[in-house]
Structures are given as C-alpha cells and as structure tokens.
Design an enzyme around this catalytic site. Structure first.
Site, PDB file in Angstrom:
ATOM      1  N   LYS A 161      22.182  -8.832   5.702  1.00 34.57           N
ATOM      2  CA  LYS A 161      21.153  -8.716   6.735  1.00 34.57           C
ATOM      3  C   LYS A 161      20.341 -10.009   6.864  1.00 34.57           C
ATOM      4  CE  LYS A 161      21.482  -4.027   7.381  1.00 34.57           C
ATOM      5  NZ  LYS A 161      22.647  -3.728   6.560  1.00 34.57           N
TER       6      LYS A 161
HETATM    7  C1  LIG Z   1      23.745  -2.976   6.760  1.00 35.88           C
HETATM    8  C2  LIG Z   1      24.843  -3.093   5.752  1.00 35.88           C
HETATM    9  C3  LIG Z   1      26.181  -2.778   6.060  1.00 35.88           C
HETATM   10  C4  LIG Z   1      26.604  -2.214   7.406  1.00 35.88           C
HETATM   11  O1  LIG Z   1      26.501  -3.155   8.438  1.00 35.88           O
HETATM   12  P1  LIG Z   1      26.480  -2.661   9.986  1.00 35.88           P
HETATM   13  O2  LIG Z   1      26.238  -3.891  10.768  1.00 35.88           O
HETATM   14  O3  LIG Z   1      25.351  -1.674  10.073  1.00 35.88           O
HETATM   15  O4  LIG Z   1      27.803  -2.035  10.259  1.00 35.88           O
HETATM   16  C5  LIG Z   1      27.140  -2.967   5.085  1.00 35.88           C
HETATM   17  N1  LIG Z   1      26.811  -3.412   3.849  1.00 35.88           N
HETATM   18  C6  LIG Z   1      25.531  -3.715   3.509  1.00 35.88           C
HETATM   19  C7  LIG Z   1      25.240  -4.175   2.141  1.00 35.88           C
HETATM   20  C8  LIG Z   1      24.508  -3.583   4.447  1.00 35.88           C
HETATM   21  O5  LIG Z   1      23.242  -3.873   4.086  1.00 35.88           O
END
Ligand SMILES: *Cc1c(COP(=O)(O)O)cnc(C)c1O
Length: 472
Positions: A112
């Site tokens: 993120k």
């Molecule tokens: C948010 C997240 C995901 C999923 O990503 P999306 O864009 O919501 O599909 C996968 N792994 C981790 C560690 C995340 O924080």
C-alpha cells in the site's frame, strides 16, 4: 485527460478532481476517458532506469498537466526515497522462472505504501493549488490505515482520522498507527468491529452536509490515483526480465482488485503481458466469478492473509466497464443486481474478454502454510502469507506455461505476520532496522464509543478544515 464514471451519471472531471473525490457521486468509479499508449521504444528505454524515472513516464500522461514536470519529478523522488531499497521494488528469484516482486520496502512494510506515498503528496499539492484543506477519514483492519498515516503525516493541508476496531488489530499494525507523532494524525480505536467502522465511514460519505463541512476525502483503494501509481512496478519488473521483447505473466494476491487492475492497465498502455493471474485465499469470489461467470457474495472467513479477506472487490467494476464495451447502463444493471440479491451474471461476451487477459486460482490455509515452508526450505526465503497465496497460484500456472517468466507480487514483509511465518518455518523474520524500536515507542490513540455522533464530535473538534471554514 478527462475522467468519467463507470455508472455514466456524473459529469466528466479532471485528474485533480478525481483525486480529491475518490468515489463518483453516482456511486461509480472514475476511469480515464482514453487509455494513453507507450511505444515499444519507450518500453525498451525502461531497462536499467531508476524507478522514479519510469514512474514519471508512466504516470505523467494521466495527470494531463495537473502539475509542472519538474514538480512532479521532485515529488516522485521524495515519495520513493522513503523506501529502504535503492531499487524501490526489487525482484527476487525463488524457482526456475519464478520471481517475487518485493513491494514491501516502504515505511509500513506493505505494498500500500507504493501508491499511498505518492497519493499523499498529490493530494497536498492539489489542495494547496485550491487553497483548501481536507479531512481524510479512513476505516482500516490494518494495512491501509498505517500506510495512510505514514503518507500524510506532517502534511499541511490534510488531517487524518483513522478508525480501527479497538483490540482487534495486530500489535504491529496498531503500533504502526499509534506511534506516529504528528499533530495532523489521529488514531481512533473504535469500540466496535471493522464492519462497524466501515459502515460508519460509508454513512459519513453519504451525508452531503457533513462531507462539505469537514472537506471529507477518501484514500481507499477505489481512488484512481492509487491504481495509477501501482502500474509502475509492472513496467520496471518486466524490463528486468527482458520486456517488452519477451512477454511476462503476473500473479497478484487480490482483495479489492486494485493491484491486479493496475497490471491490466499497464497491458492496455502497451506492456506485453501474457496473463494476469488473480490469486485469492479462501475468500474466493473472484476465482469463482472467472470460473463460472457468476459474481456472488458469500460470508467472509478470517484467514492468515487478512488484507485479502473481502466480500466484494470494488475495483472489479472498472474491469467490467471495459469488458461490457464501456456501457454504463449495463454496469448500473449489474450493480443494482449486486445490491439487491448479492450477485450478478457477467454477460458471456464480457466474460470471454476478461478470460483473454486474466486467469484465477485460490489457495487454502494449508496451501498457504505449505508454500511459506517450501520457500524457506528451498531458498531460505521467507514469504508472508499474502505473497504465499500468490506463489501457490503462480506455481500452478507455471506448470502449464513454463516458458513465460512468472512474477508473483510480494505484497507484505514477513515480519508483519510473525505468527503465520513461525508456524510454517519455525523461524521469525526480524523487523527492519527503521521499525526495530516499534515496541518501545510511545502510543497515542483515543478510544471512542461505537456511536456516530461521538466520532463526528471527535473529528469536528480537531479537523482544521472546519476551523478554516468558520474563519478561525
Ligand atoms: C491490500 C493488500 C492486498 C490486496 O490488494 P488489492 O489491491 O486490494 O487487491 C494484498 N496483500 C496485502 C498485504 C495488502 O495489504
């Protein structure tokens, strides 16, 4: 470039307006009117280039002059200087033709950060240009809140209020949110569940008067600027593996579909991608939808990969929009069916279009643990449970197509999930140096009752957007 809503009942707006709005007022998601294309020569030129330079070339066409080139370049340099790896998102090889794209070297150890570090800076400049302040309110079960807090700490135009369920996030996650000493950051421990926090947030955003009073802005994964920022590492990793002369496949651990949608957009922009593989845990709505054509909500189960424990994948609407020939009437009908009966059937032509680009697979809890153990045994490489879901699904695809390099997206650092890692390997991944003292840092948070008026009162008393409006 103009942005339009997937539901077709909101006016077209600019990049900066889409950035600050998040969701469109008709309930749709903003998408660019046309997809820019990069030439094969431009893609060849990415080999060996620094991350920020590739990011500038990939993202600039979407900004459409929202800020000067030199300012944007400086912003990218600053955003990615917060990563502890010089390559920002390096590749690690864990088997023949199988690579992990490490997206977790940012401040909060989850992917993120890649998008949020840029989003914070973009929002700050857009608000400064308008002489406005904004209040960001987010609900989090962990990763998003920490990434938003790190990205917005100390920014002048923005106050951040993050609601998390009191006593229901991991110690590392809570401390990442509560130990940031910045006056514009407010961690709210809500005496309720994540669903309570999320439902409250949705009500705030639907309340037009409150939205305007607080200058409410959202940073959740439907914000188009986040998706754009996530396209960059598809280009940089493909360049390392011989792209664009050679096709590459990607397996993406998926929740809200933002990350894998960025891969699809990279392909639309001209990156030669063989397949995009959606990897889910036992919350497998997307894997079922691709297999059967029916998108059907079921209950959420808690897994070792909590950031993928979702009921609906909001960003899937953007892919559907393209797959139905950008017809907003069809999208409105499908979404109405989802609201009313918790399901819709993907029209056959749309399903065929989606299957041309995407495949999908799911990993059970046992598969996930076995994969963490295997990577440790074979390579002394520690996978976090989210990345392990992707690696499991990636190996299955690789068995069918061994010639195409496979990149599994590594979305979290293993130190964030110590229990799952220790259970599978018997070892634990240490926290990186910049977080080594996390457990000694002072925590600041406020426990607030699970009551809408209490939360609004808390925010009103502290949000500078409110004071500014009343002339204070
Ligand atoms: C948010 C997240 C995901 C999923 O990503 P999306 O864009 O919501 O599909 C996968 N792994 C981790 C560690 C995340 O924080």
């Amino acid at each position: 470039m103009a942005y339009l809503s997937t539901r077709g009942e909101a006016p077209k707006i600019s990049f900066n307006e889409a950035l600050l709005a998040g969701l469109a007022p008709d309930g749709g998601l903003y998408v660019p009117e046309n997809m820019p294309r990069l030439s094969p020569e431009t893609l060849r030129g990415f080999a060996g280039k620094p991350y920020a330079e590739v990011a500038e070339t990939v993202i600039a066409p979407f900004l459409d002059g929202a800020l000067a080139a030199a300012d944007f370049r400086a912003m990218l340099e600053a955003a990615y200087a917060t990563f502890r790896h010089k390559a920002v998102t390096p590749l690690a090889q864990i088997d023949d033709n199988l690579f992990v794209l490490e997206l977790f070297h940012g401040p909060t150890l989850a992917f993120k950060d890649v998008a949020m570090q840029l989003l914070g800076r973009l929002m700050d400049q857009a608000l400064k240009a308008r002489g406005r302040r904004a209040t960001i309110v987010g609900a989090t079960s962990g990763d998003t809140g920490a990434a938003a807090i790190e990205a917005f700490r100390g920014l002048e135009q923005v106050d951040v209020f993050i609601l998390y369920p009191h006593g229901r996030v991991s110690d590392v996650q809570r401390r990442q949110m509560t130990t940031v000493a910045a006056d514009n950051i407010h961690a709210i421990a809500l005496e309720g569940t994540f669903d309570d926090a999320q439902a409250m947030l949705k009500r705030f955003f639907r309340d037009k008067a409150l939205r305007e009073e607080l200058g409410l802005s959202g940073v959740n994964s439907i914000n188009f600027a986040r998706v754009v920022a996530q396209m960059v590492y598809y280009f940089t990793s493909a360049a390392v593996l011989g792209g664009p002369m050679r096709k590459v496949s990607f397996t993406v651990p998926t929740g809200n579909f933002g990350d894998v949608l960025a891969g699809y957009m990279a392909k639309q922009m001209g990156l030669p991608v063989e397949k995009l593989i959606v990897a889910t845990n036992s919350n497998d709505i997307l894997a079922r939808a691709l297999a059967t054509g029916r998108y059907e909500v079921r209950g959420v189960h808690a897994t070792q990969s909590p950031s993928m424990d979702i009921q609906v994948s909001s960003n899937f609407e953007r892919l559907l929009f393209d797959a139905v020939g950008r017809d907003p009437t069809t999208i409105r009908a499908l979404m109405a069916s989802l609201d009313q009966s918790g399901a819709f059937d993907i029209p056959p032509a749309a399903l065929a279009a989606i299957r041309a680009d995407f495949a999908a697979g799911a990993a059970s809890e046992a598969d996930t643990s076995a994969e963490i153990a295997r990577a440790w045994r074979e390579c002394e490489y520690i996978l976090d449970p989210h990345t392990a879901v992707a690696v499991h699904v990636a190996r299955k695809h690789l068995a069918r197509d061994p010639a195409t390099p496979m990149v599994a997206l590594g979305t979290a650092h293993p130190a964030k999930f110590p229990d799952a890692v220790r259970a599978a390997t018997g070892v634990s991944a240490p926290l990186p140096a910049h977080l080594a003292d996390l457990f000694e840092r002072e925590e600041r948070f406020s426990v607030v009752p699970n009551d809408e008026q209490a939360v609004v009162g808390f925010i009103r008393a502290r949000a500078r957007a409110v004071t500014a409006q009343h002339g204070g």
